[in-house]
Scaffold this motif. Structure first.
Motif, PDB file in Angstrom:
ATOM      1  N   PRO A 195      29.476 -24.354 -10.633  1.00 40.71           N
ATOM      2  CA  PRO A 195      30.337 -25.006  -9.612  1.00 40.71           C
ATOM      3  C   PRO A 195      30.207 -24.275  -8.298  1.00 40.71           C
ATOM      4  N   LEU A 196      30.507 -24.954  -7.193  1.00 39.50           N
ATOM      5  CA  LEU A 196      30.521 -24.444  -5.905  1.00 39.50           C
ATOM      6  C   LEU A 196      31.505 -23.492  -5.516  1.00 39.50           C
ATOM      7  N   TYR A 230      23.910 -25.684  -0.552  1.00 39.36           N
ATOM      8  CA  TYR A 230      24.532 -26.280  -1.599  1.00 39.36           C
ATOM      9  C   TYR A 230      24.604 -27.739  -1.460  1.00 39.36           C
ATOM     10  N   ARG A 243      25.574 -31.594  -3.752  1.00 40.26           N
ATOM     11  CA  ARG A 243      26.654 -32.151  -4.978  1.00 40.26           C
ATOM     12  C   ARG A 243      25.945 -32.031  -6.351  1.00 40.26           C
ATOM     13  N   HIS A 264      24.874 -28.697  -7.177  1.00 45.56           N
ATOM     14  CA  HIS A 264      25.319 -27.415  -7.616  1.00 45.56           C
ATOM     15  C   HIS A 264      26.660 -27.534  -8.381  1.00 45.56           C
ATOM     16  N   ALA A 265      27.566 -28.493  -8.015  1.00 49.57           N
ATOM     17  CA  ALA A 265      28.776 -28.930  -8.473  1.00 49.57           C
ATOM     18  C   ALA A 265      28.783 -29.589  -9.705  1.00 49.57           C
ATOM     19  N   THR A 297      26.755 -30.838   0.935  1.00 54.30           N
ATOM     20  CA  THR A 297      27.693 -30.541  -0.172  1.00 54.30           C
ATOM     21  C   THR A 297      28.308 -31.903  -0.775  1.00 54.30           C
TER      22      THR A 297
END
Length: 267
Positions: free
Chosen positions: A24-25, A146, A148, A150-151, A183
């Motif tokens: 999660p970011l 970063y 999406r 990465h989340a 992101t």
């Protein structure tokens, strides 16, 4: 392997992993703030010389840091030391060493990925590859940002010898007004393997089959027609690569890996 020669120096924890866990970011950003927080004025605890190495391979990455930020970096090998200016101003995040056999001897060859980031959430992936039969070290880099992905709380299983690179953006497809990244967007993901010529994009069908499922689920609810079109084109390419087909031109043009240097020496 990460070594520090000054005690009480803040540092990111890095480790080896066979798969890829999309962190999660917010957790990553919080960790970065804790690591990079400056020490009290006048203290010498925020200055360090930090080294990284992979056992069995004759090279060492040396970072000179202040308060977790890199002032200078260089790679030491039997061919000499080489400066890595592009790491200056960044902070170490993680490392992952992957072994495989790509040349004609019986020894393992190395694909070593190290990641670095700044306060804005962008940075550099450094790939260092080494072949052992006729010793060569290949130093390459690619931008880190970063997205999406990465989340997304999902894990990708990758075959032995494979690394994954999340590009900053999706390809700039024709008929679209812009390139989507950052992101708020899904970007293209590349599978990286060590080859006799160094680290390279080598499509791995089993990985793209998994990515296709994740992207298909993630793109539901996208309200921007142009961004959705980019996702559809990217999904089509993931499906093609999952079938073992060659990557298309848009995919290759979007691949931002840059070769920095090739070093060699005699045994």
């Amino acid at each position: 392997m990460d070594n520090e020669n000054i005690k009480n120096i803040p540092a990111f924890a890095g480790g080896k992993k066979l798969g890829m866990l999309f962190l999660p970011l917010m957790l990553a950003a919080a960790a970065f703030i804790l690591i990079a927080a400056p020490a009290e004025e006048g203290s010498d605890k925020n200055v360090s010389l930090r080294t990284f190495e992979v056992p069995g391979f004759p090279m060492i990455l040396v970072l000179e840091q202040e308060a977790g930020t890199i002032n200078s970096a260089w790679l030491r090998t039997p061919a000499g030391a080489r400066g890595l200016e592009r790491l200056e101003g960044l902070s170490f995040i993680s490392e992952n060493a992957i072994l495989s056999k790509v040349d004609q001897d019986s020894k393992d060859d190395l694909l070593w990925n190290l990641s670095f980031m700044n306060f804005e959430g962008s940075g550099t992936h450094l790939w260092i590859g080494m072949t052992t039969q006729s010793p060569h070290v290949f130093v390459t880099s690619a931008p880190f940002q970063y997205t999406r992905w990465h989340a997304l709380p999902a894990k990708i299983e990758v075959p032995k010898g494979t690394s994954i690179y999340i590009a900053p953006a999706a390809p700039f497809y024709k008929l679209l007004e812009k390139q989507y990244g950052g992101t708020e967007s899904y970007s293209f993901i590349y599978t990286i393997m060590m080859t006799p010529e160094g680290p390279a994009f080598v499509p791995v069908p089993s990985v793209y089959g998994q990515l296709s499922v994740l992207l298909r689920a993630g793109m539901h609810g996208e309200t921007s027609p142009n961004k959705r079109m980019a996702y559809v084109k990217m999904l089509t390419e993931f499906n093609r690569l999952a079938e073992g087909k060659a990557p298309q031109a848009d995919t290759l043009l979007n691949f931002p890996m840059e070769k920095i240097e090739t070093l060699s020496w005699k045994k």
